[in-house]
Design an enzyme around this catalytic site. Sequence first.
Site, PDB file in Angstrom:
ATOM      1  N   HIS A   1      -6.492  13.070   4.796  1.00  0.00           N
ATOM      2  CA  HIS A   1      -7.769  12.907   4.070  1.00  0.00           C
ATOM      3  C   HIS A   1      -8.195  11.445   4.016  1.00  0.00           C
ATOM      4  O   HIS A   1      -9.345  11.103   4.256  1.00  0.00           O
ATOM      5  CB  HIS A   1      -7.634  13.472   2.650  1.00  0.00           C
ATOM      6  CG  HIS A   1      -8.826  13.210   1.793  1.00  0.00           C
ATOM      7  ND1 HIS A   1     -10.035  13.846   1.992  1.00  0.00           N
ATOM      8  CD2 HIS A   1      -9.019  12.341   0.765  1.00  0.00           C
ATOM      9  CE1 HIS A   1     -10.914  13.394   1.107  1.00  0.00           C
ATOM     10  NE2 HIS A   1     -10.326  12.488   0.360  1.00  0.00           N
TER      11      HIS A   1
ATOM     12  N   ARG B   1     -10.538  17.959  10.746  1.00  0.00           N
ATOM     13  CA  ARG B   1     -10.208  16.593  10.303  1.00  0.00           C
ATOM     14  C   ARG B   1      -8.899  16.179  10.973  1.00  0.00           C
ATOM     15  O   ARG B   1      -7.841  16.708  10.644  1.00  0.00           O
ATOM     16  CB  ARG B   1     -10.048  16.594   8.771  1.00  0.00           C
ATOM     17  CG  ARG B   1     -10.155  15.230   8.134  1.00  0.00           C
ATOM     18  CD  ARG B   1      -9.698  15.292   6.679  1.00  0.00           C
ATOM     19  NE  ARG B   1      -8.262  15.472   6.607  1.00  0.00           N
ATOM     20  CZ  ARG B   1      -7.615  16.111   5.619  1.00  0.00           C
ATOM     21  NH1 ARG B   1      -8.264  16.617   4.608  1.00  0.00           N
ATOM     22  NH2 ARG B   1      -6.297  16.224   5.656  1.00  0.00           N
TER      23      ARG B   1
ATOM     24  N   TYR C   1       1.037  19.519   3.571  1.00  0.00           N
ATOM     25  CA  TYR C   1       0.284  20.774   3.455  1.00  0.00           C
ATOM     26  C   TYR C   1      -0.225  21.358   4.766  1.00  0.00           C
ATOM     27  O   TYR C   1      -0.897  22.383   4.764  1.00  0.00           O
ATOM     28  CB  TYR C   1      -0.891  20.592   2.473  1.00  0.00           C
ATOM     29  CG  TYR C   1      -1.840  19.444   2.830  1.00  0.00           C
ATOM     30  CD1 TYR C   1      -2.860  19.636   3.751  1.00  0.00           C
ATOM     31  CD2 TYR C   1      -1.702  18.191   2.241  1.00  0.00           C
ATOM     32  CE1 TYR C   1      -3.716  18.605   4.082  1.00  0.00           C
ATOM     33  CE2 TYR C   1      -2.554  17.144   2.563  1.00  0.00           C
ATOM     34  CZ  TYR C   1      -3.556  17.358   3.476  1.00  0.00           C
ATOM     35  OH  TYR C   1      -4.399  16.328   3.812  1.00  0.00           O
TER      36      TYR C   1
END
Length: 331
Positions: A252, A248, A261
């Site tokens: 998100h 990805r 993160y």
Amino acid sequence: MTENRHSAIGLSDQTVLEMYKTMLLARKIDERMWLLNRAGKIPFVISCQGQEAAQVGAAFALDRNKDYILPYYRDMGVVLTFGMTAQDLMLSGFAKAEDPNSGGRQMPGHFGQKKNRIVTGSSPVTTQVPHAVGIALGGKMEGKDFVTFTTFGEGSSNQGDFHEGANFAGVHKLPVIFMCENNKYAISVPIEKQLACEKVSDRAIGYGMPGVTVDGNDPLAVYEAVKQAVDRARRGEGPSLVETVSYRLTPHSSDDDDRAYRSREEVEEAKKLDAIFTFADYLRQTNILTDEIQLNIEKELAKIVDEATEYAEQAPYADPEDAMKYVYEEK
Ligand SMILES: Cc1ncc(C[n+]2csc(CCOP(=O)(O)OP(=O)(O)O)c2C)c(N)n1
Ligand SMILES: [Mg+2]
């Protein structure tokens, strides 16, 4: 001269160029949506970036005139291949009345368009899986030869819906293709904290179906794997699980800050494998893409994205009373 891999799997030069154009269009629409979001013009973006090759490679292996697709929120490459347009997607981004997905009711990424057999989904992840199984059962009972194709993330492959749907499809040998788009994260949770087994495809054996893992940055590998699954389903031999592994490339969603993160180095490393560039390299090495063709494609796509943005921005919102439509029976 690079080996011509696409001819070996039955794809013409024209078809692979079309695949590339569709991948690039998805990327360009997605990039425009981020700009619009940051400019305060559209409320939310959930990206396909990094998964275009898997999405387009898979969708090209289906029959766009009869198969049913039950995509998940990142599948812009799948729905574009199945006939949804840049304008349709922008209308959804701007939440306008003419949005074919939901008339501006749903968040972007909740794809649905009856004329293209794109079946609408819900926000709880993985609900599309049992729906795909049910539609496949219906088709089998009626003696039709369409297949259903459904996608989900690797995090979503932990949901009960996946296991229940896969089991039922395996028992009844239903013509379903389950495709897990493993992008190595479920929001902030990395793959190693999501699965105890090595691969998502390892789960297939428990449901009596073949499971394969392929490079999600290679549209030809994905095409080949999904084509085999489609052929098997049409022969009446039952479902298959295909796992595509990529990364990805964006946070998100437009509401997430992935710096919290994961390291920038990790993201930069993954960008080196970005199929938008590696597939273009392949097409150059096989003399399908030239500088001139590339320039023309870029111009054509920029026009499509500009016109779609302009149209959707100007389009009217739904009337407030429309919120009651499809909720209560209308006499
Ligand atoms: C049942 C359910 N639980 C939680 C959520 C919140 N949620 C939305 S997307 C997402 C991550 C899903 O990760 P993955 O399946 O790997 O898909 P990805 O977003 O990485 O493509 C979560 C937890 C949800 N929508 N539905
Ligand atoms: Mg994921």
